[in-house]
Design an enzyme around this catalytic site. Structure first.
Site, PDB file in Angstrom:
ATOM      1  N   LYS A 184       0.794  -1.216   0.173  1.00  0.00           N
ATOM      2  CA  LYS A 184      -0.058   0.127   0.067  1.00  0.00           C
ATOM      3  C   LYS A 184       0.989   1.277   0.020  1.00  0.00           C
ATOM      4  CE  LYS A 184      -1.694   2.926   2.249  1.00  0.00           C
ATOM      5  NZ  LYS A 184      -1.650   4.343   2.414  1.00  0.00           N
ATOM      6  N   GLY A 241       5.021   3.719  10.972  1.00  0.00           N
ATOM      7  CA  GLY A 241       4.461   4.924  10.929  1.00  0.00           C
ATOM      8  C   GLY A 241       4.166   5.402  12.122  1.00  0.00           C
ATOM      9  N   SER A 242       3.098   6.077  12.321  1.00  0.00           N
ATOM     10  CA  SER A 242       2.600   6.533  13.489  1.00  0.00           C
ATOM     11  C   SER A 242       2.047   5.695  14.567  1.00  0.00           C
ATOM     12  CB  SER A 242       1.439   7.703  13.275  1.00  0.00           C
ATOM     13  OG  SER A 242       0.344   7.290  12.830  1.00  0.00           O
ATOM     14  N   GLY A 245      -1.909   5.400  13.954  1.00  0.00           N
ATOM     15  CA  GLY A 245      -2.393   4.681  12.778  1.00  0.00           C
ATOM     16  C   GLY A 245      -2.184   3.467  12.896  1.00  0.00           C
ATOM     17  N   GLU A 265       6.324  -0.621  13.570  1.00  0.00           N
ATOM     18  CA  GLU A 265       7.231   0.072  13.936  1.00  0.00           C
ATOM     19  C   GLU A 265       6.557   1.418  14.296  1.00  0.00           C
ATOM     20  OE1 GLU A 265      10.732   3.126  13.034  1.00  0.00           O
ATOM     21  OE2 GLU A 265      11.105   0.977  12.548  1.00  0.00           O
ATOM     22  N   CYS A 302      13.025   7.743  12.712  1.00  0.00           N
ATOM     23  CA  CYS A 302      12.258   6.812  13.764  1.00  0.00           C
ATOM     24  C   CYS A 302      13.395   6.836  14.889  1.00  0.00           C
ATOM     25  CB  CYS A 302      11.954   5.550  13.131  1.00  0.00           C
ATOM     26  SG  CYS A 302      13.425   4.587  12.497  1.00  0.00           S
ATOM     27  N   GLU A 391       6.609  10.696  21.378  1.00  0.00           N
ATOM     28  CA  GLU A 391       7.222  11.185  20.291  1.00  0.00           C
ATOM     29  C   GLU A 391       6.635  12.396  19.729  1.00  0.00           C
ATOM     30  OE1 GLU A 391       9.280   9.110  16.319  1.00  0.00           O
ATOM     31  OE2 GLU A 391       7.084   8.484  16.685  1.00  0.00           O
TER      32      GLU A 391
END
Length: 508
Positions: A184, A241-242, A245, A265, A302, A391
């Site tokens: 995706k 990603g976040s 999400g 992650e 990250c 974060e």
């Protein structure tokens, strides 16, 4: 290839470029936007079914065949190097040098995985011979081997348009394991995703691989991503990603009738522990180094070291002053997207408006740009406000001034899971470091001494993961050859005739 790349704006599904009824427009940092087909659940269904069909051949291909395919992908990416850099820079605002380095990392890990699977050690082959005369019952022959799990869904990452996206680490490790992939694409760099997909398609044709082994579905909505995680033919998912999400997708993966592994992650502040003797000897150098690491790539890594913990006193004063001076001189940088820039400002305001927080540096910026921000808090304030340990994706740092060694250790114990924890120490700091180490081992996947965590080596020994929320699976990594094991499962074969065993498990 030197001409500018012009995206066709379609999905790649099982070797065919496929459009859709609706489109979305890219939002490049520079240059003209492009139209892209918006993926739907129907596109994902078509791609997943093609991946399942491909698995019946690709999942049973030889290690040499898969290695040749990985190397062919690397070759095709390198052949498009100039075009990839151009469109990647236009879409993300990342500088040419950064993208060229990331492209080298992408092709390097493809070649590393190819070499690794050819050696075969990752299969963890085990054999226990039969003992027919064992009393009171004979023991059968049992052999065990790691086998690919099936089609894998991969989400492109915002901050790494190459190394963690279309042909990045998740895709490369799944293909190395023998698993077809449905990607995706990230809406922040759809043109970059498309040209890399073209490279993979070229490698598919060159190697004669089933075209369902790879598909790219572009999307700027939640529909395609949710459909990918929930599709019954998808057997695992890789995500970078976040936290918000990723956690939503993780919950979907767990709520399926057949729950599947979700290797996400999600977030990390990568704390640094600044020990007293090191601060006395070279505090200024460490402060300057922190400023550089904190702002590298506009802080969009990250492993960005967002929190430093130091013991209060004269050395803390000097460290604070040096870091503030270095950060105050740094210009604003372009962020990856308008959304990321907006989220950074929201996080910055959350930190700034917390009681007990002192603002040290505030470099104002507008639009898609972001400048560095630095804050200082007491250890007591940090412990009382867990949100300060969340974060903020971008160039924002918090200096935590602990009252003494015991409070420094208390701060360490209060941290959530991290990708990395760093110790800046000299020989005289070893007693305190020895107290910290058992705590930090439980908090992070990678521990560093006298260095900064930005920059992750793609090697056999790398662990890029950690306890939640750094990742959703504490025992796996998304970087390095161990990442391949995420997409394998052990199968035991009891008294199976050798002719029926997988070739990698037969007597050699």
């Amino acid at each position: 290839m030197t001409d500018s790349y012009k995206p066709g704006g379609k999905h790649l599904i099982a070797g065919e470029w496929v459009g859709g009824d609706t489109t979305f427009q890219s939002q490049p940092a520079s240059g003209a936007p492009h139209e892209f087909a918006a993926g739907t659940a129907a596109h994902v269904d078509r791609a997943a079914k093609a991946a399942e069909e491909a698995f019946w051949s690709y999942g049973y291909s030889s290690r040499a065949e898969r290695a040749a395919f990985l190397n062919a992908i690397a070759d095709a990416i390198e052949a498009r190097g100039t075009q990839i850099t151009e469109i990647g820079s236009s879409e993300t605002g990342l500088p040419t040098a950064r993208l060229e380095g990331e492209r080298g990392r992408t092709t390097g890990q493809l070649r590393l995985f190819a070499s690794h699977i050819e050696k075969g050690e990752y299969l963890d082959r085990r054999t226990d011979a039969a003992v027919p005369d064992r009393k009171p019952a004979p023991r059968p022959e049992i052999r065990m081997l790691q086998r690919p799990i099936g089609p894998v869904g991969v989400f492109g990452a915002s901050n790494f348009p190459l190394a963690f996206s279309t042909a990045g680490g998740d895709t490369a490790s799944a293909l190395a394991a023998g698993c077809p992939v449905v990607v995706k694409g990230h809406p922040g760099h759809p043109g970059t995703a498309e040209i890399v997909a073209e490279a993979i398609l070229e490698a598919i044709g060159k190697c004669g691989v089933h075209p369902g082994v790879f598909s790219l579905v572009q999307s700027n909505t939640r529909e395609a991503g949710e459909a990918l995680v929930q599709h019954p033919l998808i057997k695992a998912v890789g995500f970078t990603g976040s936290l918000k999400g990723g956690r939503a997708l993780y919950d979907l993966a767990c709520a399926r009738p057949e729950p599947i592994p979700f290797f996400g992650e999600l977030g990390s502040v990568n704390p640094m522990f600044l020990l007293p003797e090191a601060m006395k000897a070279r505090g200024a150098d460490i402060a300057s180094g922190w400023a550089g690491s904190l702002t590298m790539g506009a802080g969009q890594f990250c492993t960005n070291p967002g929190v430093g913990i130091i013991i209060d006193g004269a050395e803390a004063d000097a460290f604070e002053a040096t870091a503030s001076d270095a950060l105050g001189k740094m210009a604003a940088q372009v962020m990856l997207s308008d959304g990321i820039a907006g989220a950074f400002r929201t996080g910055q305001c959350r930190v700034r408006d917390t009681d007990g927080v002192r603002e040290l540096v505030a470099v104002e910026a507008e639009g898609r740009n972001a400048g560095p921000w630095l804050y200082a808090v007491s250890g007591e304030t940090f412990l009382a406000n867990p949100s300060l340990a969340e974060e903020v994706f971008g160039p924002l740092g918090i200096l935590v001034r602990a009252s003494d060694e015991d409070e420094m250790i208390e701060v360490a114990r209060g941290l959530e899971g991290q990708l990395t924890c760093s110790l800046h120490l000299d020989d005289g700091d070893l007693p305190l470091a020895s107290r910290l180490m058992p705590v930090l081992e439980r908090k992070a996947g990678r521990l560093l001494a006298n260095g900064f965590p930005t920059g992750v080596e793609v090697v056999d020994s790398m662990m890029h993961g950690g306890p939640y929320p750094a990742s959703t699976n504490v025992s796996t990594t998304s970087v390095g050859t161990l990442a391949i094991r995420r997409f394998l499962r052990p199968v035991a074969y009891q008294n199976i005739p050798e002719a029926l065993l997988p070739p990698d498990l037969r007597d050699r």
